[in-house]
Design a protein around this motif. Structure first.
Motif, PDB file in Angstrom:
ATOM      1  N   VAL A  36      -1.691  -8.663   0.487  1.00 16.92           N
ATOM      2  CA  VAL A  36      -2.891  -7.929   0.881  1.00 16.92           C
ATOM      3  C   VAL A  36      -2.631  -6.514   0.397  1.00 16.92           C
ATOM      4  CG1 VAL A  36      -4.255  -7.080   2.811  1.00 16.92           C
ATOM      5  CG2 VAL A  36      -3.212  -9.342   2.936  1.00 16.92           C
ATOM      6  N   VAL A  37      -3.528  -5.994  -0.434  1.00 17.52           N
ATOM      7  CA  VAL A  37      -3.316  -4.644  -0.950  1.00 17.52           C
ATOM      8  C   VAL A  37      -4.260  -3.675  -0.252  1.00 17.52           C
ATOM      9  CG1 VAL A  37      -3.287  -3.181  -2.992  1.00 17.52           C
ATOM     10  CG2 VAL A  37      -2.651  -5.574  -3.184  1.00 17.52           C
ATOM     11  N   THR A  55      -2.864  -0.738 -11.594  1.00 20.56           N
ATOM     12  CA  THR A  55      -4.178  -1.003 -12.174  1.00 20.56           C
ATOM     13  C   THR A  55      -5.216  -1.122 -11.067  1.00 20.56           C
ATOM     14  OG1 THR A  55      -2.937  -2.435 -13.657  1.00 20.56           O
ATOM     15  CG2 THR A  55      -5.319  -2.444 -13.907  1.00 20.56           C
ATOM     16  N   LEU A  56      -4.843  -1.877 -10.037  1.00 18.22           N
ATOM     17  CA  LEU A  56      -5.773  -2.149  -8.945  1.00 18.22           C
ATOM     18  C   LEU A  56      -6.103  -0.885  -8.158  1.00 18.22           C
ATOM     19  CD1 LEU A  56      -6.970  -4.816  -7.986  1.00 18.22           C
ATOM     20  CD2 LEU A  56      -5.179  -4.912  -6.278  1.00 18.22           C
ATOM     21  N   THR A  57      -5.078  -0.091  -7.851  1.00 13.09           N
ATOM     22  CA  THR A  57      -5.342   1.083  -7.021  1.00 13.09           C
ATOM     23  C   THR A  57      -5.997   2.210  -7.811  1.00 13.09           C
ATOM     24  OG1 THR A  57      -3.038   1.669  -7.349  1.00 13.09           O
ATOM     25  CG2 THR A  57      -3.629   0.750  -5.207  1.00 13.09           C
ATOM     26  N   ASN A  58      -5.818   2.213  -9.154  1.00 13.44           N
ATOM     27  CA  ASN A  58      -6.443   3.279  -9.932  1.00 13.44           C
ATOM     28  C   ASN A  58      -7.885   2.978 -10.277  1.00 13.44           C
ATOM     29  OD1 ASN A  58      -4.241   4.860  -9.899  1.00 13.44           O
ATOM     30  ND2 ASN A  58      -3.391   4.045 -11.807  1.00 13.44           N
ATOM     31  N   ASN A  59      -8.193   1.663 -10.372  1.00 14.17           N
ATOM     32  CA  ASN A  59      -9.521   1.271 -10.815  1.00 14.17           C
ATOM     33  C   ASN A  59     -10.614   1.678  -9.842  1.00 14.17           C
ATOM     34  OD1 ASN A  59      -8.813   0.248 -13.198  1.00 14.17           O
ATOM     35  ND2 ASN A  59      -8.835  -1.918 -12.604  1.00 14.17           N
ATOM     36  N   GLY A  81       0.851  -1.180   0.000  1.00 15.02           N
ATOM     37  CA  GLY A  81       0.000   0.000   0.000  1.00 15.02           C
ATOM     38  C   GLY A  81       0.878   1.218   0.000  1.00 15.02           C
ATOM     39  N   PRO A  82       0.384   2.321  -0.575  1.00 14.38           N
ATOM     40  CA  PRO A  82       1.170   3.550  -0.559  1.00 14.38           C
ATOM     41  C   PRO A  82       1.353   4.036   0.885  1.00 14.38           C
ATOM     42  CG  PRO A  82      -0.986   3.899  -1.610  1.00 14.38           C
ATOM     43  CD  PRO A  82      -0.906   2.468  -1.238  1.00 14.38           C
ATOM     44  N   ASN A  83       2.209   5.041   1.051  1.00 13.06           N
ATOM     45  CA  ASN A  83       2.396   5.593   2.392  1.00 13.06           C
ATOM     46  C   ASN A  83       1.067   6.103   2.928  1.00 13.06           C
ATOM     47  OD1 ASN A  83       5.160   5.189   2.519  1.00 13.06           O
ATOM     48  ND2 ASN A  83       5.572   7.066   1.370  1.00 13.06           N
TER      49      ASN A  83
END
Lengths: 298, 276
Positions: A200-201, A293-297, A37-39
């Motif tokens: 786990v995202v 792709t996953l986080t932008n969708n 995951g991003p910060n």
């Protein structure tokens, strides 16, 4: 399969900010997990809650079979979060002896664990004289003292130089190869890709995906192609049922698959149509591309 | 209990500054004996403090526990920093992750406070006993072991004071600020006393003030100087008469024990509520 940690509907709010939002996942024995995951996505907060240093707002988590109290369960866990925290005025051995007393394990393993992380020569130096890389390695040694059922590492390579990063990764791989369950939180995708089997995202405290790394998005990969007659190539590909989208970028044609297709089949087909390829690569999306792709969708 | 004490002592044992402060404290406790050496011998004026009766049994218990309590500040520094350093080094976080529960964490500190107070009391007992046996005019067994409640009061006073320090260490998280807060608190109690005295009368003021923590602790052992026969005879000559109550009362001990329990409980509550 034995579950080590089960998190259900966990939520943590800091005032208005929801750091972890209705998070659920399970950690099973024997796998290497990555939390990606991003910060600021709630990775460290989640780990803080299960490690008894952050109070949850709602939801639940249980260690092992759920019959042990958290602090007793933590004696069977090895964890380092964020920065290595030790008593600066004690030497490595004195610090580790203290950890042994807290965890209630024998002090005989200290030398062995210092050997694993390569700190045996500096075992009698004060912690305050250590470099960041050495501090981080001491933290790993300390987490390994009780031969833990699960090793939790939060950003273990943060702030290290390339050599330090390499050393830490080698240690992690070595530990993973011995069958220890590992939970690795990181925002460095190649790190997770190199060592983890499951991910786990998280984004903004919400679970976007949890499962195997290679099943993260249903994709059959793509081809990168080059030849002298690009127009003819694109025309053939567009008429082929296996391809979903075709992108042309200067001399490089990227064709995304919507069903499995072998490279030799494609090569043969194109040759029969009179197109000779100068470049043919079949690839799957890297974790980074999948992650984006996953986080932008959503 | 032994495990928790062992953990905390391990932390203290390897800290040089704590070691120096603890040793200084015990050296100072012993140094009361040096008072015995105060001796002026200038021609006709002869003055020897030890001969003035300060080491007479049972007065020596009162005198020594009053004087020794002044040195508790040295241990207070150790106790405040053993708490606040856990925050500044973030080792409290690591301790909890390693499997110490929050309750155990507080208890390990509290047991240490009790141990240090107990050792101080035993130390005080030994030093006073030796000084008394050397200088006291009365050495009958029953007189030697009378008024020992001053030692109990000394112990309760130390535990109460150190628990306050522990609580301040957790509350403020920085040792310098926590010690500053202790000083400010002392002023606050002084100001409240002044205001109360101004608005009511001294009796009501001291009745209310005995419930304030620092006041309650200092009430436990009252100043011993006016009790000394030499001082009293001088006072008689100039027409003053002291009529103070030097005894230790059970309710005074209860108040301090109540504060101790409250400070430890609040420390635990604070630690439990806080995200680290």
């Amino acid at each position: 399969m034995d579950s080590i940690l089960t998190i259900s509907n966990l939520t943590k709010k800091f005032g208005y900010l929801t750091a972890v939002n209705d998070l659920s996942f399970t950690i099973n024995k024997g796998n290497v997990y990555g939390i990606l995951g991003p910060n600021g996505s709630g990775k460290s907060t989640t780990l803080g809650i299960v490690l008894n240093v952050v109070n949850k707002t709602s939801g639940d988590f249980k260690w092992f079979d759920g019959n042990t109290t958290t602090h007793d369960a933590l004696k069977k866990v090895g964890a380092i979060i964020e920065r290595p925290n030790f008593y600066p005025y004690m030497t490595a051995v004195q610090n580790l002896k203290l950890v042994c007393k807290i965890k209630g394990v024998d002090e005989s393993k200290i030398e062995e664990k210092l050997e694993i992380v390569g700190l045996l020569e500096r075992k009698d130096s004060k912690f305050s004289t250590y470099s960041l890389g050495m501090k981080q390695r001491l933290a790993i040694a300390s987490a390994l003292l009780n031969d833990p059922e699960i090793l939790i590492l939060d950003e273990p390579t943060n702030g290290l130089d390339p050599q330090g990063i390499h050393q830490i990764r080698e240690i992690i791989k070595q530990i993973a190869s011995q069958g220890t369950t590992i939970l690795l939180a990181s925002h460095l995708l190649d790190e997770v890709e190199k060592v983890c089997s499951h991910v786990v995202v998280l984004r903004k405290g919400v679970n976007l995906y949890s499962g195997r790394v290679d099943e993260m998005i249903s994709s059959h990969g793509f081809f990168e192609l080059k030849c002298s007659n690009i127009e003819a190539l694109v025309k053939v590909l567009e008429n082929h049922p296996s391809f979903a989208t075709i992108k042309v970028n200067e001399q490089l044609v990227t064709a995304f698959l919507n069903e499995p297709l072998k490279s030799e089949t494609l090569n043969k087909l194109l040759f029969e149509k009179g197109i000779v390829l100068t470049h043919l690569v079949q690839r799957k999306e890297s974790l980074e591309e999948q992650f984006l792709t996953l986080t932008n969708n959503q | 209990m032994y495990r928790l004490l062992n953990i905390e002592l391990h932390k203290l044992k390897h800290s040089r500054s704590s070691k120096i402060l603890i040793i200084t404290y015990f050296v100072l406790l012993t140094s009361i004996a040096l008072v015995a050496a105060i001796k002026f011998d200038i021609g006709p004026i002869k003055f020897h403090l030890a001969e003035m009766g300060i080491f007479n049994f049972p007065y020596v218990w009162h005198f020594n526990s009053y004087i020794s309590a002044i040195f508790k500040l040295f241990l207070a520094i150790v106790i405040v920093s053993m708490m606040s350093n856990e925050y500044s080094n973030k080792t409290i976080k690591q301790n909890l992750i390693d499997g110490l529960s929050k309750k155990e964490f507080i208890l390990s500190k509290f047991y240490t406070v009790i141990l240090l107070s107990l050792v101080s009391t035993l130390f005080l007992f030994t030093v006073s006993l030796v000084l008394g046996l050397i200088f006291s005019s009365y050495t009958e067994f029953s007189i030697i072991f009378s008024d020992l409640e001053y030692l109990l009061a000394f112990f309760v006073k130390l535990v109460g004071f150190f628990s306050f320090c522990l609580f301040l260490g957790i509350l403020v998280k920085r040792s310098a600020f926590a010690l500053g807060f202790l000083l400010v608190w002392q002023f606050i109690e002084g100001i409240v006393f002044g205001v109360l005295r101004w608005n009511t009368n001294p009796e009501i003021a001291s009745t209310i003030m005995q419930f304030f923590p620092l006041n309650a602790m200092s009430n436990l052992i009252k100043e011993p100087f006016t009790r000394l026969s030499a001082v009293q005879s001088v006072a008689n000559q100039i027409g003053e008469k002291f009529n103070f109550d030097y005894a230790i009362h059970w309710y005074e001990i209860t108040i301090v024990i109540g504060w101790t329990a409250l400070f430890i409980f609040l420390s635990y509550l604070l630690l439990k509520k806080r995200d680290l």
